[in-house]
Design an enzyme around this catalytic site. Structure first.
Site, PDB file in Angstrom:
ATOM      1  CG  HIS A  78     -32.221  -9.170 -55.687  1.00 25.94           C
ATOM      2  ND1 HIS A  78     -32.743 -10.014 -56.650  1.00 25.94           N
ATOM      3  CD2 HIS A  78     -32.949  -8.412 -55.009  1.00 25.94           C
ATOM      4  CE1 HIS A  78     -34.275  -9.408 -56.357  1.00 25.94           C
ATOM      5  NE2 HIS A  78     -34.187  -8.315 -55.491  1.00 25.94           N
ATOM      6  CD  GLU A 144     -28.148  -8.011 -57.822  1.00 27.79           C
ATOM      7  OE1 GLU A 144     -27.902  -8.969 -57.332  1.00 27.79           O
ATOM      8  OE2 GLU A 144     -28.879  -7.722 -58.617  1.00 27.79           O
TER       9      GLU A 144
END
Length: 225
Positions: A78, A144
């Site tokens: 992500h 992330e």
């Protein structure tokens, strides 16, 4: 070893957006590069992706697919967003896991390897109750990779070189966790507390993993293959 790669979002779900970028495109680029490196450079890596194009895939479809395939490791990729001021890299494992779990060990290894190469601020290792971490039956981590709405982080995301370096950081961590062997080499299988952790190209790498995390298990065995 079976590695399930999950590029976040896709199709009608763009994910976070900012500075002319959509999360779904950045995550797919990173995942495809990870897949390419794993299949090109390692002889005992088998991969599967939740998507290879810009299509919509539900969270349940992702975890069901990984579970039915029997993956050894689930890596969800992500990018982050906040208010344009936050920046850097962080990763997550399921909040119900202890710091002494094998998944937590994998998180420490992958985190260290990604940070070495991605040029992003280190925001640390975290835990969360995300669906893809909770509903997977194998070790699972969610990364992330920067904040898409931050000007410095998003500028990196637009670079093909950064995509490759970030992917290689993931691969280096995955390879250490699962003991992936480079193509055309002998290997050493590491078993911890009766469960196979991975197969290592160098015996010294298996020994280093044991010594670095000595308190996390009771027994360890190295077998040449």
């Amino acid at each position: 070893m079976k590695i399930y790669l999950d590029p976040g979002h896709g199709g009608s779900d763009s994910g976070a957006t900012g500075n002319g970028l959509a999360e779904k495109n950045v995550t797919l680029a990173i995942a495809l590069k990870i897949n390419d490196i794993l299949l090109t450079e390692y002889r005992n890596a088998e991969t599967r992706l939740s998507r290879t194009t810009d299509k919509t895939v539900t969270l349940q479809e992702r975890t069901d697919d990984a579970n039915s395939w029997g993956a050894d490791l689930f890596v969800s990729i992500h990018t982050n967003a906040f208010d344009g001021t936050a920046y850097g890299y962080e990763d997550y494992i399921y909040s119900g896991l202890s710091d002494e779990s094998v998944t937590a060990l994998y998180q420490r290894i992958i985190h260290e390897e990604v940070i070495k190469l991605n040029g992003l601020r280190d925001r640390g290792m975290k835990k969360a109750n995300f669906h893809v971490l909770r509903e997977t039956v194998m070790h699972a981590i969610l990364t992330e990779n920067g904040f898409i709405d931050h000007p410095d982080d998003s500028a990196k995301m637009k670079s093909a070189a950064w995509i490759e370096q970030t992917a290689r950081g993931h691969v280096n961590g995955i390879a250490k966790c699962l003991g992936l062997a480079k193509s055309g080499t002998s290997s050493y299988q590491l078993t911890v507390d009766g469960g196979q952790i991975g197969t290592y190209q160098e015996k010294a790498d298996a020994l280093q993993l044991i010594s670095s995390h000595w308190g996390a298990f009771q027994t360890a065995m190295i077998e040449k293959r």
